[in-house]
Scaffold this motif. Structure first.
Motif, PDB file in Angstrom:
ATOM      1  N   ARG A   1     -59.220  36.610 -37.793  1.00 46.35           N
ATOM      2  CA  ARG A   1     -58.870  35.210 -38.036  1.00 46.35           C
ATOM      3  C   ARG A   1     -59.267  34.352 -36.847  1.00 46.35           C
ATOM      4  O   ARG A   1     -59.801  33.245 -37.009  1.00 46.35           O
ATOM      5  CB  ARG A   1     -57.382  35.068 -38.300  1.00 46.35           C
ATOM      6  CG  ARG A   1     -56.964  35.599 -39.632  1.00 46.35           C
ATOM      7  CD  ARG A   1     -55.485  35.692 -39.707  1.00 46.35           C
ATOM      8  NE  ARG A   1     -54.982  34.823 -40.740  1.00 46.35           N
ATOM      9  CZ  ARG A   1     -53.716  34.714 -41.046  1.00 46.35           C
ATOM     10  NH1 ARG A   1     -52.814  35.395 -40.375  1.00 46.35           N
ATOM     11  NH2 ARG A   1     -53.331  33.915 -42.002  1.00 46.35           N
TER      12      ARG A   1
ATOM     13  N   ASN B   1     -56.587  42.085 -38.309  1.00 42.64           N
ATOM     14  CA  ASN B   1     -56.539  40.899 -39.152  1.00 42.64           C
ATOM     15  C   ASN B   1     -56.466  39.626 -38.296  1.00 42.64           C
ATOM     16  O   ASN B   1     -57.213  38.672 -38.525  1.00 42.64           O
ATOM     17  CB  ASN B   1     -55.345  40.972 -40.104  1.00 42.64           C
ATOM     18  CG  ASN B   1     -55.301  39.805 -41.055  1.00 42.64           C
ATOM     19  OD1 ASN B   1     -56.283  39.509 -41.726  1.00 42.64           O
ATOM     20  ND2 ASN B   1     -54.164  39.137 -41.109  1.00 42.64           N
ATOM     21  N   SER B   2     -55.603  39.617 -37.308  1.00 40.89           N
ATOM     22  CA  SER B   2     -55.461  38.444 -36.445  1.00 40.89           C
ATOM     23  C   SER B   2     -56.720  38.229 -35.606  1.00 40.89           C
ATOM     24  O   SER B   2     -57.148  37.093 -35.406  1.00 40.89           O
ATOM     25  CB  SER B   2     -54.245  38.587 -35.532  1.00 40.89           C
ATOM     26  OG  SER B   2     -53.067  38.609 -36.298  1.00 40.89           O
TER      27      SER B   2
ATOM     28  N   SER C   1     -62.128  31.537 -37.147  1.00 39.54           N
ATOM     29  CA  SER C   1     -61.658  30.172 -36.929  1.00 39.54           C
ATOM     30  C   SER C   1     -62.417  29.469 -35.816  1.00 39.54           C
ATOM     31  O   SER C   1     -62.603  28.245 -35.855  1.00 39.54           O
ATOM     32  CB  SER C   1     -60.162  30.169 -36.590  1.00 39.54           C
ATOM     33  OG  SER C   1     -59.417  30.662 -37.675  1.00 39.54           O
TER      34      SER C   1
ATOM     35  N   THR D   1     -55.593  28.866 -37.284  1.00 46.14           N
ATOM     36  CA  THR D   1     -55.745  30.280 -37.646  1.00 46.14           C
ATOM     37  C   THR D   1     -54.735  30.790 -38.660  1.00 46.14           C
ATOM     38  O   THR D   1     -54.985  31.791 -39.331  1.00 46.14           O
ATOM     39  CB  THR D   1     -55.618  31.174 -36.393  1.00 46.14           C
ATOM     40  OG1 THR D   1     -54.302  31.041 -35.858  1.00 46.14           O
ATOM     41  CG2 THR D   1     -56.661  30.825 -35.350  1.00 46.14           C
TER      42      THR D   1
END
Length: 74
Positions: A52, A48-49, A56, A28
């Motif tokens: 991701r 954002n995380s 992913s 990630t």
């Protein structure tokens, strides 16, 4: 309020063979310390995380984010 369902996320990571925080970080690009806090439930990922993680592991955010009632003080 919304919270990440860590158990569902871990199912998705394990399905890809990522069973360690380091493996999740590699896939990630999220810092391992952040991954650790997220998996322990001490922190929630920012948008954002979260994106991701979703991209992913090819998961829909609606599958791993759950609504948590907000407690109102009486």
């Amino acid at each position: 309020m919304f919270r990440l369902d860590v158990a569902k996320l871990l199912e998705a990571t394990a399905a890809r063979g990522d069973t360690t925080q380091a493996a999740i970080r590699r896939r990630t690009g999220i810092a391992e310390s952040s991954v650790s806090r997220i998996l322990r439930g001490e922190a929630q990922p920012d948008l954002n995380s979260a994106m991701r993680l979703a991209e992913s592991y090819d998961i829909d955010l609606r599958q791993v984010i759950k609504r948590v009632p907000i407690e109102v003080a009486a």
